[in-house]
Design a protein around this motif. Structure first.
Motif, PDB file in Angstrom:
ATOM      1  N   PRO A 154      62.191  50.367  41.036  1.00  0.00           N
ATOM      2  CA  PRO A 154      61.648  50.012  39.835  1.00  0.00           C
ATOM      3  C   PRO A 154      62.921  49.075  38.682  1.00  0.00           C
ATOM      4  CG  PRO A 154      61.777  52.267  40.235  1.00  0.00           C
ATOM      5  CD  PRO A 154      62.013  51.166  41.514  1.00  0.00           C
ATOM      6  N   PHE A 155      64.276  49.602  39.555  1.00  0.00           N
ATOM      7  CA  PHE A 155      65.085  49.472  38.401  1.00  0.00           C
ATOM      8  C   PHE A 155      65.070  47.598  37.749  1.00  0.00           C
ATOM      9  CE2 PHE A 155      66.948  49.518  42.384  1.00  0.00           C
ATOM     10  CZ  PHE A 155      68.273  48.619  42.773  1.00  0.00           C
TER      11      PHE A 155
ATOM     12  N   GLN B 292      62.465  42.301  32.617  1.00  0.00           N
ATOM     13  CA  GLN B 292      62.065  42.220  31.783  1.00  0.00           C
ATOM     14  C   GLN B 292      63.058  42.580  30.792  1.00  0.00           C
ATOM     15  OE1 GLN B 292      58.844  44.508  32.148  1.00  0.00           O
ATOM     16  NE2 GLN B 292      58.240  44.423  33.817  1.00  0.00           N
ATOM     17  N   GLU B 293      64.141  43.418  30.873  1.00  0.00           N
ATOM     18  CA  GLU B 293      64.421  43.835  29.431  1.00  0.00           C
ATOM     19  C   GLU B 293      66.031  43.391  29.652  1.00  0.00           C
ATOM     20  OE1 GLU B 293      64.065  47.755  29.405  1.00  0.00           O
ATOM     21  OE2 GLU B 293      62.367  48.659  29.725  1.00  0.00           O
ATOM     22  N   ARG B 294      66.339  42.971  30.365  1.00  0.00           N
ATOM     23  CA  ARG B 294      67.762  42.454  30.989  1.00  0.00           C
ATOM     24  C   ARG B 294      68.879  43.678  30.099  1.00  0.00           C
ATOM     25  NH1 ARG B 294      68.148  36.311  31.925  1.00  0.00           N
ATOM     26  NH2 ARG B 294      66.511  36.821  33.920  1.00  0.00           N
TER      27      ARG B 294
ATOM     28  N   SER C  24      71.451  55.524  35.627  1.00  0.00           N
ATOM     29  CA  SER C  24      70.501  56.738  36.550  1.00  0.00           C
ATOM     30  C   SER C  24      70.242  58.128  36.570  1.00  0.00           C
ATOM     31  CB  SER C  24      69.812  56.309  38.073  1.00  0.00           C
ATOM     32  OG  SER C  24      70.769  56.840  38.251  1.00  0.00           O
TER      33      SER C  24
ATOM     34  N   LEU D  11      72.243  49.366  33.538  1.00  0.00           N
ATOM     35  CA  LEU D  11      70.949  50.572  34.081  1.00  0.00           C
ATOM     36  C   LEU D  11      71.839  51.796  34.789  1.00  0.00           C
ATOM     37  CD1 LEU D  11      68.034  49.583  34.472  1.00  0.00           C
ATOM     38  CD2 LEU D  11      68.206  50.310  32.313  1.00  0.00           C
TER      39      LEU D  11
ATOM     40  N   GLU E 215      63.051  44.947  38.067  1.00  0.00           N
ATOM     41  CA  GLU E 215      61.629  44.772  37.104  1.00  0.00           C
ATOM     42  C   GLU E 215      62.175  45.219  35.277  1.00  0.00           C
ATOM     43  OE1 GLU E 215      56.829  45.172  36.260  1.00  0.00           O
ATOM     44  OE2 GLU E 215      57.935  46.315  38.039  1.00  0.00           O
ATOM     45  N   GLN E 216      63.135  46.679  35.927  1.00  0.00           N
ATOM     46  CA  GLN E 216      63.210  47.297  34.420  1.00  0.00           C
ATOM     47  C   GLN E 216      64.668  45.905  34.234  1.00  0.00           C
ATOM     48  OE1 GLN E 216      64.535  50.562  34.032  1.00  0.00           O
ATOM     49  NE2 GLN E 216      65.059  50.726  32.459  1.00  0.00           N
TER      50      GLN E 216
END
Length: 635
Positions: free
Chosen positions: A173-174, A180-182, A188, A186, A176-177
């Motif tokens: 899922p990271f 989408q958000e750039r 974890s 990130l 897609e995140q």
């Protein structure tokens, strides 16, 4: 006087001492709390900085990967060729020439050459890519593992896990995140990493932390994602060091942006809700530090909490220490201070007591004698038994006067007790004397009736029994064994059985162990006489039962007849009379006619008091019952 002086001096000492101790304790507590707060805050800032440094190390590794043109070129080249078909098998059949040779310049030969060249490029790309990523990791192992993810469902790893594999984008899922958000990067939470934990010998290597970034090509278009991994226990090494060596026996918790505990890895979930509400108001766009008291939701223990937030990691660092551990050094010092102060206090109070006692001791002795005065001690020489030589003539004379008064009171009390005993004995003698003529008159009446009926045999036998009765009644004993009382009661029944024949029957049922019990003389026979008198008013046959019983503390004798019983109005008057006698302290005037029951009641009351037993009732099947008794006489 001594108490007033002693309490005055002691109060002054105690007030000064308590004021000093409370002031010192308050001041020390404030200083220690401030020092502990400052220490916890410095620990929190230091741990937060080290966590930021650890994440920044992973971030630098990811930036080195992202800015390496060599990595981007080789990774793009490698992933573009990953679907090259496997090496074709040698052709067979008509398309092959003799001995299996292909025609020179044929198409299948060109395809094999192209596939071979692609595999060579892939191998070269993989080698260069591995060398570049290994160099970025470096000998200091800033990261344990690097994964490069392609958007076409393949990833490449360098570190402990050097493999190329397929993956399902939905399982990551990271990616897609990031698309989408750039957000740049990130971080974890600690995750259970079964793959990386295989390369670590202890359980602390089960968890890992990942930092994710997008990988861009030279045109600044994303071509994949970067994952940089490190063992979680290395990231939180500073937090573990704090738990092992902090001076206040404190605890540390690291929370993610949402307030969920991510360190310790195994923790009590009940604290999650409390911490979540604690960090919710914090502005996540800037760093935060603060300290305040709180209550642990699991142990209900009062603690001091230091909270820190880093916008660089999005993590909250919470340090807690219980107030009992926080103030343990102060308590130890306070106990030492109290011990010394109490020694000095005891010395001062002792001197104060000695000074007050020197002046007031003679008065104290007289006061103690008066306070402890009681009738039991009169004349026993327990009170004021010695001459007092206090040096004060007035006090010595007062002491001697009190001693003389005690002796005179002793004589007066002896005379009073003697008079009371003589009065009690006189009452018993009066009651006993009332019973003697009462029985004599009844017996003479029976003899007269038998003489008129010329019953010579029974008359002689009755006279013999009467002689025994007279000797029994005129004896000096006021209390006799129950055996003797029952013997004379049976003689009385036998006399009346001679008179009434088979119309009269009786039963005596008394336990053997009760026969030696001492009872008042003439308490059973009058009850039998009363039952016979009123029971024979009905038609024969007549029956009388004498039943004995013994409990742990009391003896009991019940006399029953089966005649008409007590008339309700007479029974009521008799019970009222007994209730009034219970309240009277003097001996009432009793007439000989009909006074047997009251006489027995009064004698039992004089001998046994509240432990007497005297019950009168009508039987349900007809007749009357009288039950008497008292406390057992034990040798």
């Amino acid at each position: 006087m001594k108490t007033a002086l002693f309490l005055t001096y002691s109060s002054i000492i105690l007030i000064v001492f308590a004021t000093f101790v409370l002031f010192f304790y308050s001041w020390s507590t404030k200083q220690l709390r401030g020092q502990a707060t400052s220490t916890l805050e410095s620990f929190g800032v230091s741990i937060q900085d080290q966590l930021v440094q650890q994440i920044e190390q992973l971030n630098r590794v990811s930036l080195n990967v992202m800015y390496s043109n060599l990595v981007k070129e080789r990774f793009a080249s490698y992933m573009s060729d990953y679907n090259v078909p496997e090496e074709s098998s040698p052709p067979t059949g008509e398309s092959a020439g003799e001995n299996g040779a292909l025609p020179l310049g044929g198409r299948e030969g060109d395809d094999q050459d192209e596939a071979s060249q692609q595999r060579i490029r892939q191998n070269n790309d993989a080698k260069v890519l591995t060398d570049a990523l290994t160099a970025i990791i470096g000998p200091s192992r800033l990261a344990e593992q690097i994964y490069l993810y392609s958007f076409n469902g393949r990833y490449y790893g360098t570190g402990f896990d050097n493999r190329e594999r397929d993956y399902e984008p939905r399982e990551k899922p990271f990616i897609e995140q990031l698309l989408q958000e750039r957000p740049g990067k990130l971080v974890s939470d600690p995750n259970l990493d079964l793959q990386l934990s295989k390369y670590y010998s202890s359980d602390v290597g089960k968890y890992s932390i990942s930092l994710y970034r997008l990988l861009y090509d030279e045109y600044n278009s994303p071509i994949g994602a970067i994952e940089v991994k490190q063992y979680a226990h290395r990231i939180f090494a500073s937090a573990a060091d704090f738990e092992d060596s902090n001076p206040y026996n404190g605890n540390i918790y690291v929370l993610n942006r949402d307030g969920r505990i991510i360190y310790p890895f195994e923790h009590d979930s009940e604290r999650n809700e409390m911490f979540r509400s604690l960090v919710a108001p914090i502005d996540k766009s800037e760093d935060y530090s603060g300290s305040f008291p709180f209550t642990d939701p699991v142990t209900n223990e009062k603690q001091l909490l230091s909270l820190h937030y880093s916008s660089a990691t999005g993590w909250h660092t919470v340090l807690t220490t219980s107030e009992s551990d926080l103030f343990r050094p102060l308590k130890k010092f306070t106990f030492q201070l109290f011990g010394t102060a109490f020694v000095l206090l005891a010395l001062g109070i002792g001197l104060s007591f000695y000074a007050a006692n020197k002046i007031t001791f003679p008065i104290y002795r007289i006061r103690r004698a008066v306070r402890n005065f009681s009738f039991e001690h009169i004349g026993s020489h327990i009170i004021a038994q010695q001459k007092m030589k206090s040096g004060f003539i007035e006090l010595d004379e007062l002491h001697d006067a009190f001693q003389s008064m005690s002796e005179r009171l002793k004589q007066s009390l002896d005379n009073l007790l003697l008079a009371e005993a003589q009065s009690l004995q006189a009452q018993l003698n009066a009651l006993q004397s009332q019973m003697n003529p009462h029985f004599l008159y009844n017996t003479l009446a029976n003899l007269q009736e038998m003489a008129e009926q010329q019953m010579n045999g029974p008359l002689i036998e009755t006279i013999e029994h009467m002689s025994d009765f007279l000797r029994y009644m005129t004896s000096k004993e006021r209390q006799v064994p129950l055996r003797d009382e029952l013997t004379h009661t049976i003689n009385y029944l036998e006399i009346n059985k001679i008179r009434f024949g088979e119309r009269l029957t009786y039963r005596v049922d008394v336990p053997e162990e009760l026969l030696e019990q001492t009872v008042p003389k003439l308490v059973v026979q009058p009850l039998v006489e009363n039952s016979l008198k009123f029971g024979t008013s009905e038609a024969p046959p007549w029956r009388i039962d004498v039943i004995g019983a013994m409990t742990d503390n009391c003896w009991q004798i019940e006399v029953r007849d089966y005649g008409g019983g007590f008339a309700p109005d007479k029974l009521t008057r008799l019970l009222d009379r007994l209730a009034s006698l219970e309240k009277e302290s003097s001996l009432p005037a009793l007439e000989l006619n009909g006074m047997g029951l009251l006489n027995i009641y009064l004698r039992l009351n004089l001998i046994y008091g509240e432990h007497k037993i005297f019950e009168i009732r009508n039987l349900p099947e007809g007749g009357a019952s009288v039950r008497i008794g008292g406390r057992l006489h034990k040798e």
